[in-house]
Scaffold this motif. Sequence first.
Motif, PDB file in Angstrom:
ATOM      1  N   SER A   1       0.845  -1.199   0.000  1.00 14.68           N
ATOM      2  CA  SER A   1       0.000   0.000   0.000  1.00 14.68           C
ATOM      3  C   SER A   1       0.875   1.241   0.000  1.00 14.68           C
ATOM      4  O   SER A   1       2.100   1.156   0.097  1.00 14.68           O
ATOM      5  CB  SER A   1      -0.966  -0.005   1.186  1.00 14.68           C
ATOM      6  OG  SER A   1      -0.268   0.123   2.400  1.00 14.68           O
ATOM      7  N   LYS A   2       0.239   2.372  -0.080  1.00 13.92           N
ATOM      8  CA  LYS A   2       0.932   3.656  -0.160  1.00 13.92           C
ATOM      9  C   LYS A   2       1.789   3.896   1.085  1.00 13.92           C
ATOM     10  O   LYS A   2       1.340   3.706   2.213  1.00 13.92           O
ATOM     11  CB  LYS A   2      -0.100   4.769  -0.312  1.00 13.92           C
ATOM     12  CG  LYS A   2       0.492   6.129  -0.466  1.00 13.92           C
ATOM     13  CD  LYS A   2      -0.597   7.176  -0.606  1.00 13.92           C
ATOM     14  CE  LYS A   2       0.036   8.547  -0.632  1.00 13.92           C
ATOM     15  NZ  LYS A   2      -0.970   9.593  -0.578  1.00 13.92           N
ATOM     16  N   VAL A   3       3.022   4.350   0.863  1.00 14.16           N
ATOM     17  CA  VAL A   3       3.933   4.670   1.959  1.00 14.16           C
ATOM     18  C   VAL A   3       3.563   6.043   2.517  1.00 14.16           C
ATOM     19  O   VAL A   3       3.493   7.014   1.781  1.00 14.16           O
ATOM     20  CB  VAL A   3       5.404   4.656   1.484  1.00 14.16           C
ATOM     21  CG1 VAL A   3       6.327   5.111   2.597  1.00 14.16           C
ATOM     22  CG2 VAL A   3       5.783   3.272   0.996  1.00 14.16           C
ATOM     23  N   LYS A   4       3.324   6.093   3.831  1.00 15.23           N
ATOM     24  CA  LYS A   4       2.985   7.360   4.493  1.00 15.23           C
ATOM     25  C   LYS A   4       4.245   8.125   4.895  1.00 15.23           C
ATOM     26  O   LYS A   4       4.297   9.334   4.824  1.00 15.23           O
ATOM     27  CB  LYS A   4       2.112   7.112   5.710  1.00 15.23           C
ATOM     28  CG  LYS A   4       0.768   6.535   5.367  1.00 15.23           C
ATOM     29  CD  LYS A   4      -0.042   6.300   6.634  1.00 15.23           C
ATOM     30  CE  LYS A   4      -1.468   6.560   6.303  1.00 15.23           C
ATOM     31  NZ  LYS A   4      -2.173   7.456   7.110  1.00 15.23           N
ATOM     32  N   TRP A   5       5.254   7.396   5.381  1.00 17.39           N
ATOM     33  CA  TRP A   5       6.540   7.990   5.746  1.00 17.39           C
ATOM     34  C   TRP A   5       7.596   6.897   5.835  1.00 17.39           C
ATOM     35  O   TRP A   5       7.271   5.724   5.945  1.00 17.39           O
ATOM     36  CB  TRP A   5       6.458   8.787   7.057  1.00 17.39           C
ATOM     37  CG  TRP A   5       5.961   8.030   8.244  1.00 17.39           C
ATOM     38  CD1 TRP A   5       4.684   7.984   8.703  1.00 17.39           C
ATOM     39  CD2 TRP A   5       6.721   7.180   9.129  1.00 17.39           C
ATOM     40  NE1 TRP A   5       4.602   7.159   9.808  1.00 17.39           N
ATOM     41  CE2 TRP A   5       5.851   6.661  10.094  1.00 17.39           C
ATOM     42  CE3 TRP A   5       8.068   6.824   9.192  1.00 17.39           C
ATOM     43  CZ2 TRP A   5       6.258   5.808  11.105  1.00 17.39           C
ATOM     44  CZ3 TRP A   5       8.490   5.965  10.206  1.00 17.39           C
ATOM     45  CH2 TRP A   5       7.582   5.469  11.147  1.00 17.39           C
TER      46      TRP A   5
ATOM     47  N   CYS B   1       3.082   2.150   6.217  1.00 15.23           N
ATOM     48  CA  CYS B   1       2.026   2.145   5.205  1.00 15.23           C
ATOM     49  C   CYS B   1       0.682   2.107   5.911  1.00 15.23           C
ATOM     50  O   CYS B   1       0.605   1.903   7.118  1.00 15.23           O
ATOM     51  CB  CYS B   1       2.170   0.926   4.295  1.00 15.23           C
ATOM     52  SG  CYS B   1       3.709   0.888   3.374  1.00 15.23           S
ATOM     53  N   GLU B   2      -0.377   2.280   5.145  1.00 11.02           N
ATOM     54  CA  GLU B   2      -1.716   2.221   5.722  1.00 11.02           C
ATOM     55  C   GLU B   2      -2.002   0.857   6.338  1.00 11.02           C
ATOM     56  O   GLU B   2      -2.733   0.754   7.316  1.00 11.02           O
ATOM     57  CB  GLU B   2      -2.753   2.529   4.643  1.00 11.02           C
ATOM     58  CG  GLU B   2      -2.661   3.959   4.151  1.00 11.02           C
ATOM     59  CD  GLU B   2      -3.466   4.202   2.887  1.00 11.02           C
ATOM     60  OE1 GLU B   2      -3.879   3.218   2.233  1.00 11.02           O
ATOM     61  OE2 GLU B   2      -3.675   5.375   2.568  1.00 11.02           O
TER      62      GLU B   2
ATOM     63  N   ASN C   1      -1.476   2.447  10.075  1.00 11.19           N
ATOM     64  CA  ASN C   1      -1.686   3.901  10.154  1.00 11.19           C
ATOM     65  C   ASN C   1      -0.903   4.555  11.285  1.00 11.19           C
ATOM     66  O   ASN C   1      -1.437   5.379  12.031  1.00 11.19           O
ATOM     67  CB  ASN C   1      -3.178   4.229  10.278  1.00 11.19           C
ATOM     68  CG  ASN C   1      -3.929   3.934   9.003  1.00 11.19           C
ATOM     69  OD1 ASN C   1      -3.470   4.293   7.913  1.00 11.19           O
ATOM     70  ND2 ASN C   1      -5.051   3.263   9.125  1.00 11.19           N
TER      71      ASN C   1
END
Length: 186
Positions: free
Chosen positions: A4-8, A21-22, A44
């Motif tokens: 999934s999308k990398v947040k940081w 990731c989420e 999250n």
Amino acid sequence: ILPSKVKWMQVDDWGIVIAACENGLYGIDPRDGNKIWENTTLTNIKEDFYNTIENTPLILIADKGADAKTVVINGMTGEVIFDSSVEGFEKIVSRKVLPEIEGLLVAFKDANGDGIALYNYVNGSQVWISTSEKTKSKAVQPEPFMDHENNVIFANGSFVYRIDASNGEILWTYETKKSLIDLFTN
């Protein structure tokens, strides 16, 4: 490739890239980009909840939300060392790393009252736990600390406790009428 999308992302003290990731937290080898470990139970995670524990491969994830959950993981393996919700603590009041004894000192509140517990941050085992009645004080409490003899000084409500760090035995208790924050700052 992460699911999934990398947040940081951050690099821990041991050179492993930690990606949030989420749907989980991942350890990545920076040399080839391969995934070393994954932990899909930690979702999250906000970057400001993430801290490394200096001179150890451990990562402290301290949620500052209403439930104030605390998790410690091994950044080399992704293994959970400590999880406050698994331990049954409703709220973590403070957490302090004590590298001199490889300990994570946790002050908590739960249905039975208030307390303090020491965990070995290398293997996650509970060293000791000490509980007291639920305090009615809403005053700011100073964070527990180690004295010169490696005993824990812990304030709770109007009481100050000196606790043997090796076994959790209360060495003495002192009740004060004065604000505890004043005692610790004067």
